[in-house]
Design an enzyme around this catalytic site. Structure first.
Site, short mmCIF file in Angstrom:
data_model
loop_
_atom_site.label_atom_id
_atom_site.label_comp_id
_atom_site.label_asym_id
_atom_site.label_seq_id
_atom_site.Cartn_x
_atom_site.Cartn_y
_atom_site.Cartn_z
N ASP A 231 66.57 25.31 45.50
CA ASP A 231 66.06 24.04 45.85
C ASP A 231 66.66 23.59 47.09
OD1 ASP A 231 65.41 21.23 46.16
OD2 ASP A 231 65.67 21.13 44.09
N GLY A 258 62.22 26.64 43.80
CA GLY A 258 62.60 25.51 44.67
C GLY A 258 62.58 24.12 43.87
N HIS A 259 61.96 23.29 44.67
CA HIS A 259 62.17 21.76 44.19
C HIS A 259 61.35 21.50 43.10
CE1 HIS A 259 63.93 17.86 44.57
NE2 HIS A 259 62.85 17.40 44.97
N TRP A 260 60.18 22.08 43.11
CA TRP A 260 58.91 21.75 42.00
C TRP A 260 59.03 22.78 40.85
CZ3 TRP A 260 54.57 20.91 46.08
CH2 TRP A 260 54.50 19.53 46.53
#
Length: 281
Positions: A231, A258-260
């Protein structure tokens, strides 16, 4: 069998909330709160998850006040602190309007800030708490991609949107080469004047928002922290920060993510979320 996702508008006094919803209203309620990227909405973060989870839960994913097709206050609250507080109050008012006495809350990124705020200020309304790449930890845990999100409106172009969306993912190829098309579709939503106005007010740090260690230590809810190892918006250290301070927490980290999390590792995210909500994790 995938659940149908329905869309409605809910009036709360002088504002309206755009609501995505699935599942039986008599089933346990799960409230999904999106993050803060330009053009972010309940559907952009959670539509697939609502379809996955609606078989067993009453799933709700609003466009939070000042996002998407919900009301954009004009003028908006002056800064991150007041806007955050208004959003938390509105989220709780939405549950009350819908007759939901208690819901598990799943917050992604800035949605994690609102989720923590609800757990601290309205503990009786929150059942279980899920924080996914949650914001609000000290600045040292902010990742290198965040400035591009905050300052998006300095160059709100298709190329800038494509670059930003790329950084949400460890492996953009997961979207099957559709990233530029998704960026083009999302841009018109993002450049609406009211959306830009709300975004700029959200990131006005002249009046900040703070989550104290004492508040975190007082959260008694069972809490699941889900964090992508790669992330670049909120680093894994942010997840560890919350894990070390929320008493009844467990941490689930995912590599090559990552962030999703809910997009890159959708099946894994759903499995972990179900296990946690069912008391098996």
């Amino acid at each position: 069998m995938k659940a149908e996702v329905k869309v409605s508008r809910v009036a709360l006094g002088d504002v309206e909330i755009h609501l995505n919803e699935s599942g039986d209203p008599q089933a346990p309620a799960v409230l999904f709160l999106h993050g803060s990227g330009p053009g972010a909405t309940g559907a952009s973060n959670w539509e697939a998850i609502l379809s996955d989870m609606g078989d067993a839960y009453h799933c709700l994913a609003p466009d939070v006040l000042g996002f998407g097709s919900s009301t954009h206050p004009n003028p908006p609250p002056a800064g991150l602190g007041p806007f955050t507080q208004l959003r938390i109050d509105t989220i709780v008012a939405l549950l009350e309007k819908l007759g939901i006495e208690k819901a598990s809350v799943v917050g992604n990124s800035m949605g994690g800030i609102w989720s923590i705020g609800a757990a601290v200020q309205y503990p009786e309304v929150v059942d279980k708490l899920v924080l996914m790449g949650a914001g609000g930890a000290p600045a040292e845990f902010l990742g290198p991609s965040l400035p591009g999100l905050v300052n998006f409106y300095e160059d709100p172009s298709p190329a800038a949107m494509t670059k930003l969306l790329t950084e949400f993912l460890y492996e953009p190829a997961i979207l099957g080469g559709r990233l530029e098309d998704i960026a083009r579709d999302r841009l018109p939503q993002a450049v609406r004047p009211e959306v830009e106005r709300s975004h700029r007010a959200t990131f006005d740090l002249s009046n900040p928002w703070q989550i104290t260690e004492e508040q975190l230590a007082g959260i008694e809810h069972e809490t699941l922290l889900v964090h992508g190892r790669e992330d670049t918006f909120v680093t894994l250290g942010g997840g560890l920060y919350y894990f070390e301070r929320i008493p009844n927490a467990r941490l689930y980290g995912i590599g090559k993510c990552g962030h999703w999390t809910q997009i890159e590792h959708r099946e894994r995210f759903v499995a972990v979320l179900r296990g946690f909500l069912e008391g098996r994790l």
